[in-house]
Write a protein that holds these residues in place. Structure first.
Motif, PDB file in Angstrom:
ATOM      1  N   ASP B 215       8.167 -33.263 -25.744  1.00  0.00           N
ATOM      2  CA  ASP B 215       7.312 -32.102 -25.962  1.00  0.00           C
ATOM      3  C   ASP B 215       5.829 -32.454 -25.727  1.00  0.00           C
ATOM      4  O   ASP B 215       5.109 -31.751 -25.026  1.00  0.00           O
ATOM      5  CB  ASP B 215       7.525 -31.610 -27.396  1.00  0.00           C
ATOM      6  CG  ASP B 215       6.945 -30.227 -27.602  1.00  0.00           C
ATOM      7  OD1 ASP B 215       7.244 -29.349 -26.777  1.00  0.00           O
ATOM      8  OD2 ASP B 215       6.177 -30.063 -28.566  1.00  0.00           O
ATOM      9  N   LEU B 249      11.485 -25.852 -22.608  1.00  0.00           N
ATOM     10  CA  LEU B 249      11.656 -24.499 -23.169  1.00  0.00           C
ATOM     11  C   LEU B 249      10.730 -24.298 -24.356  1.00  0.00           C
ATOM     12  O   LEU B 249      10.080 -23.252 -24.487  1.00  0.00           O
ATOM     13  CB  LEU B 249      13.113 -24.281 -23.588  1.00  0.00           C
ATOM     14  CG  LEU B 249      14.106 -24.042 -22.451  1.00  0.00           C
ATOM     15  CD1 LEU B 249      15.537 -24.070 -22.978  1.00  0.00           C
ATOM     16  CD2 LEU B 249      13.824 -22.707 -21.749  1.00  0.00           C
ATOM     17  N   ALA B 250      10.653 -25.309 -25.219  1.00  0.00           N
ATOM     18  CA  ALA B 250       9.818 -25.176 -26.419  1.00  0.00           C
ATOM     19  C   ALA B 250       8.349 -25.024 -26.033  1.00  0.00           C
ATOM     20  O   ALA B 250       7.644 -24.145 -26.532  1.00  0.00           O
ATOM     21  CB  ALA B 250      10.016 -26.390 -27.329  1.00  0.00           C
ATOM     22  N   SER B 252       6.991 -24.117 -23.139  1.00  0.00           N
ATOM     23  CA  SER B 252       6.663 -22.936 -22.340  1.00  0.00           C
ATOM     24  C   SER B 252       6.820 -21.643 -23.135  1.00  0.00           C
ATOM     25  O   SER B 252       6.346 -20.585 -22.711  1.00  0.00           O
ATOM     26  CB  SER B 252       7.526 -22.890 -21.081  1.00  0.00           C
ATOM     27  OG  SER B 252       8.894 -22.759 -21.425  1.00  0.00           O
ATOM     28  N   ALA B 253       7.473 -21.714 -24.281  1.00  0.00           N
ATOM     29  CA  ALA B 253       7.621 -20.517 -25.112  1.00  0.00           C
ATOM     30  C   ALA B 253       6.292 -20.102 -25.727  1.00  0.00           C
ATOM     31  O   ALA B 253       6.106 -18.953 -26.130  1.00  0.00           O
ATOM     32  CB  ALA B 253       8.655 -20.783 -26.213  1.00  0.00           C
ATOM     33  N   SER B 254       5.351 -21.048 -25.798  1.00  0.00           N
ATOM     34  CA  SER B 254       4.070 -20.747 -26.426  1.00  0.00           C
ATOM     35  C   SER B 254       3.127 -20.090 -25.419  1.00  0.00           C
ATOM     36  O   SER B 254       2.970 -20.572 -24.298  1.00  0.00           O
ATOM     37  CB  SER B 254       3.442 -22.042 -26.952  1.00  0.00           C
ATOM     38  OG  SER B 254       2.079 -21.824 -27.245  1.00  0.00           O
ATOM     39  N   LYS B 285      17.429 -19.115 -18.391  1.00  0.00           N
ATOM     40  CA  LYS B 285      16.467 -19.361 -19.468  1.00  0.00           C
ATOM     41  C   LYS B 285      15.027 -19.266 -18.979  1.00  0.00           C
ATOM     42  O   LYS B 285      14.104 -19.540 -19.741  1.00  0.00           O
ATOM     43  CB  LYS B 285      16.718 -20.744 -20.063  1.00  0.00           C
ATOM     44  CG  LYS B 285      18.107 -20.897 -20.645  1.00  0.00           C
ATOM     45  CD  LYS B 285      18.344 -22.303 -21.149  1.00  0.00           C
ATOM     46  CE  LYS B 285      19.746 -22.374 -21.758  1.00  0.00           C
ATOM     47  NZ  LYS B 285      20.126 -23.698 -22.172  1.00  0.00           N
ATOM     48  N   ASN B 287      11.354 -18.302 -18.126  1.00  0.00           N
ATOM     49  CA  ASN B 287      10.392 -17.400 -18.745  1.00  0.00           C
ATOM     50  C   ASN B 287       9.132 -17.386 -17.882  1.00  0.00           C
ATOM     51  O   ASN B 287       9.103 -17.980 -16.809  1.00  0.00           O
ATOM     52  CB  ASN B 287      10.110 -17.824 -20.203  1.00  0.00           C
ATOM     53  CG  ASN B 287       9.483 -19.209 -20.287  1.00  0.00           C
ATOM     54  OD1 ASN B 287       8.582 -19.544 -19.514  1.00  0.00           O
ATOM     55  ND2 ASN B 287       9.947 -20.024 -21.224  1.00  0.00           N
ATOM     56  N   ARG B 289       6.495 -18.917 -18.022  1.00  0.00           N
ATOM     57  CA  ARG B 289       5.815 -20.197 -17.792  1.00  0.00           C
ATOM     58  C   ARG B 289       6.785 -21.321 -17.422  1.00  0.00           C
ATOM     59  O   ARG B 289       6.389 -22.479 -17.360  1.00  0.00           O
ATOM     60  CB  ARG B 289       5.002 -20.570 -19.042  1.00  0.00           C
ATOM     61  CG  ARG B 289       3.738 -19.736 -19.205  1.00  0.00           C
ATOM     62  CD  ARG B 289       3.109 -19.891 -20.566  1.00  0.00           C
ATOM     63  NE  ARG B 289       3.968 -19.343 -21.609  1.00  0.00           N
ATOM     64  CZ  ARG B 289       3.939 -18.061 -21.987  1.00  0.00           C
ATOM     65  NH1 ARG B 289       3.095 -17.214 -21.432  1.00  0.00           N
ATOM     66  NH2 ARG B 289       4.769 -17.622 -22.915  1.00  0.00           N
TER      67      ARG B 289
END
Lengths: 292, 545
Positions: B215, B249-250, B252-254, B285, B287, B289
């Protein structure tokens, strides 16, 4: 520290028969727990009933063997595998069709937990000369042949004239040649499994022979090396525990695959025992060797 | 539904209908329009934001060939020759001699816990030290007890100290490819290729790959990209294990994640049927970003690593031809499978034999499965000549050339690997454009730093580190270079309809520059400051350290 794990590399160009050889090996392992690193499970002929556990990039077989896919990085896969080295006795790596298997075998030289066994290069008797002449892959093929400790000249039944390819191969590599059809080699010879319960009962029709030597007195190192240098071409392996005159208090392990000799010391000489050396190979031994 | 209009000193749009503007309107993260303020007011109530009034706005830069572990390597000290900016914006000073490298490592070492853990550093490049190579004694001065490993900038060679060699049992008797020895047969401390990789993994622990793509590394990569004005970047070769996917994923979720990240799936890491299924599953999945859509095939090695696959007459200094990582038959098989599945494939080819094999593989794939607009792209293609570019054009392929190489390794290519003539025409941006091949240029971070303005500067000026101009005829204009780092690169990623220019409906991704790259002298292009970026309408100011 436990004894280092033998490390064997199977090389050879695409289509030579590496996977066929691996399939024979897995079927004939008999109590020897092999960890086999392959590029792709797909080509392996693993009987569904043999699979004890399928964990994505690792398959555990009910005969004690492990198969792992190499994925993107052999180095990372190998180091991860060594973290569970109590689960196997011998590592066999299938090199990719364009890899130099000698460079993979080098890893064993750099890793104390591994002992470099042999580089086995499988050759397609019908195709190798054409590949070797290809301007894009010819140098790759020739590097593989030069890296071999043992050559398995496979598909010999398909070659127009086996003697032509044999002669050509002798010019490319110093390694002894085992002829094979469908990679039907004697596993004990190729993988050095002879001391571990694998015998001629591995279903292979080809016999192999062994010759034992023993010496009560310390052995002259250069004489032994000269002897190994002169063994007939059908001697494929040697293994010995020897007391050399120049290091008489040490136990020296002599290991030969093809024409490559490794000598290492693994402790002090255990007192009143004889030095022993075993040669294994095919065919008859020369008289001069029988007399020694 | 608020609408913000940014005023600027100048907006360079890459839209030929309106090449320049003073204002750009943003609504819902997208570009509503550009032009004079009067023409934008018709959209209704707008809020004018003048914070960029003295700045120059370009489409956000698109880095078509980088690696996300650029964000991870900063966990380790940088010891390169050139200044380099870390993800937090701090400048890591270039180290101009081996003694400076040793001194920097000594200082770092004293702050490490006394637990015998390995000191790993990166970015070292000995070619600038007048022939002097680093040796065991140099790094023994850093520590005689702790393992010390210094990765070279190419990540294929390293130096280590005596504890590393002793533990591995490497001596003058070790007959292993990749152990460099001096004229007396003693190991010098330098290790190459597979041997280097093995020792680096051992030294760092097998978790190295995980450390480099966790991350924090993902955030680090986005930040270092943001500092360079990049809003979209590739992670152009990744086996995409679950841990990496989870980290991507974590992050880019922000909405604070300042990058659109495009990982390219490493085709050789699993059989194509499984790889295609995995990639299609991952694409669900996607998104705003994060986009799973690219595939990568690596064919040969590198030119300076002496492992590129070259056509006749090969290496200038007589070094034998390089090695295939994936051989011609396998390139055919992988390419055809991913091509049939409708995916776009990026093919790493450094040497011209590798490029030739890749081009012919695409030719065969197209004959077997005709397909329009595939945009399969040669990555690096450093030695491609005019004939190969003509074939790329004819086949609908793109080229992403490694312009930064001209600066960092151009002198070595001139003197040793390629010789003058082929060095002069390497990374042939001019030829590519003349022949109409869609062109991007890249950095291959962390091999060289991410910085599209610098990459553009390389393509425009073609200067080596020693100041030699490498191929006058292959220079391209600043305007063309700016196109290559925006819309050109977006085209090679099949994102050109969505980003890469400032045009109605596209994503509001901008690079905010302190100066006008079209107005500064071309040789000063790399000095243009980057204020920060805008991504989907969110403003990301670069930290000032």
């Amino acid at each position: 520290m436990t004894a280092p794990i033998p490390f064997t590399v199977i090389g050879g160009f695409l289509g030579a028969g590496k996977t066929t050889l691996l399939n024979r090996l897995l079927a004939g392992a008999e109590g020897r727990r092999l960890a086999v690193l392959v590029n792709d499970f797909g080509a392996l002929d693993i009987d569904g009933e043999l699979v004890a556990k399928h964990g994505g990039d690792t398959i555990a077989l009910s005969n004690g063997c492990l198969c792992c896919t190499i994925g993107d990085s052999l180095v990372a896969t190998l180091l991860a595998l060594l973290e569970r080295s109590d689960e196997f006795d011998h590592i066999v790596v299938e090199a990719s069709g364009v890899a130099d298997p000698g460079r993979i075998a080098d890893l064993a030289t750099l890793e104390a937990r591994l002992h470099r066994d042999g580089v086995i290069v499988v050759v397609d008797a019908d195709d190798v000369q054409r590949r070797a002449a290809d301007r894009r892959v010819g140098d790759t093929v020739l590097r593989q042949l030069k890296a071999a400790d043992l050559l398995v000249l496979n598909k010999i039944d398909l070659a127009d004239d086996p003697s032509v390819v044999r002669t050509w191969l002798d010019g490319q590599s110093m390694a002894p040649v085992l002829e094979a059809r469908h990679a039907d080699v004697t596993l004990a010879l190729v993988f050095g499994l002879d001391q571990h319960g694998v015998s001629q009962s591995d279903g292979n029709p080809k016999p192999f022979r062994s010759w034992s030597y023993s010496w009560p007195d310390p052995v002259d190192r250069s004489a032994l090396l000269a002897m190994l240098d002169e063994v007939p071409s059908h001697v494929l392996r040697a293994k010995g525990i020897v007391r050399f005159a120049d290091s008489a208090d040490r136990r020296s392990i002599v290991h030969m695959v093809g024409r490559r000799v490794d000598i290492s010391e693994d402790g002090s000489w255990p007192g009143d025992v004889e030095s022993r050396l075993v040669l294994v190979g095919t065919g008859a031994m020369l008289h001069s060797f029988e007399r020694e | 539904m608020s609408t913000v209009v940014y005023s600027a000193r100048r907006i360079i749009t890459m839209n030929p209908n309106l090449p320049f503007a003073t204002h750009v309107a943003v609504r819902d993260g997208r570009i509503l329009g550009a032009g004079p303020i009067e023409s934008l007011k018709g959209w209704g109530k707008v809020e004018v934001d003048d914070r960029f009034a003295d700045k120059v706005i370009l489409p956000g830069f698109v880095e078509g060939h980088s690696h996300a572990y650029e964000g991870g390597v900063w966990k380790f000290p940088y010891v390169g020759y050139f200044d380099r900016t870390s993800p937090d914006g701090a400048l890591a000073r270039g180290l101009k001699s081996i003694d400076e490298v040793v001194a920097a490592l000594q200082a770092y070492e004293t702050k490490m816990p006394r637990d015998g853990s390995t000191l790993l550093a990166w970015g070292f490049d000995p070619i600038y030290f007048g022939g002097r190579r680093m040796n065991l004694a140099d790094l023994d001065k850093v520590s005689a007890a702790r393992p010390v490993v210094v990765l070279h900038s190419n990540f294929h060679v390293l130096n280590a100290n005596t504890p590393v060699f002793a533990k591995a049992g490497i001596t003058r008797h070790t007959n292993v490819h990749g152990v460099v020895k001096d004229e007396h047969g003693e190991p010098t401390g330098e290790l190459q290729e597979n041997t280097a990789k093995f020792m680096a993994y051992k030294a760092a622990g097998v978790e190295l790959a995980a450390i480099l793509s966790d991350d924090a590394a993902t955030w680090g990569f986005a930040k270092v990209a943001q500092l360079a004005g990049v809003t979209t970047a590739t992670d152009l070769h990744n086996t995409l294990p679950d841990s990496t996917v989870a980290a991507y994923l974590a992050a880019s979720a922000s909405v604070d994640f300042p990058l659109r990240l495009l990982p390219a799936f490493a085709a050789f890491s699993m059989p194509p049927d499984e790889g295609i299924a995995r990639l299609k599953e991952l694409a669900k999945k996607n998104n705003e970003r994060l986009r799973f859509q690219l595939v990568k095939i690596i064919t040969d090695g590198s030119i300076q690593g002496l492992s590129a696959r070259m056509r006749w007459p090969g290496y200038y200094d007589g070094t034998p031809n390089g090695v295939w990582n994936v051989g011609p038959d396998e390139i055919d098989r992988l390419l055809l499978a991913y091509h049939r599945a409708g995916l776009q494939v990026h093919i790493h080819t450094n040497g011209d034999e590798a490029s030739e094999v890749a081009i012919e593989a695409v030719e065969r794939a197209l004959a077997a499965a005709p397909r329009w607009d595939h945009r399969h792209t040669l990555q690096h293609a450093q030695m491609a000549d005019a004939g190969q570019f003509r074939r790329l054009k004819a086949l609908g392929m793109c080229a992403n050339l490694f312009a930064n190489h001209l600066f960092y390794w151009g002198d070595v290519h001139y003197a040793k690997t390629l010789g003058p003539e082929r060095a002069e025409r390497m990374d042939a941006c001019g030829t590519a454009l003349k022949l109409g091949v869609p062109l991007a240029i890249h950095c291959d971070a962390p091999v060289t730093p991410i910085g599209p303005l610098f990459t553009a500067w390389c393509a425009v000026n073609r200067l080596t580190a020693s100041g030699r101009t490498l191929g006058e005829a292959e220079k391209i204009s600043v305007a063309d270079a700016l196109h290559a780092i925006t819309l050109g690169a977006a085209y090679t990623l099949k994102l050109d309809e969505e980003l890469g220019s400032i045009d109605v409906g596209k994503r509001a991704d901008f690079a905010i520059l302190d100066d006008d790259p079209l107005a500064v002298p071309p040789e000063k292009l790399n000095d243009v400051g980057v204020w920060g970026t805008v991504l989907g309408g969110r403003v990301f100011e670069a930290p000032r350290v």
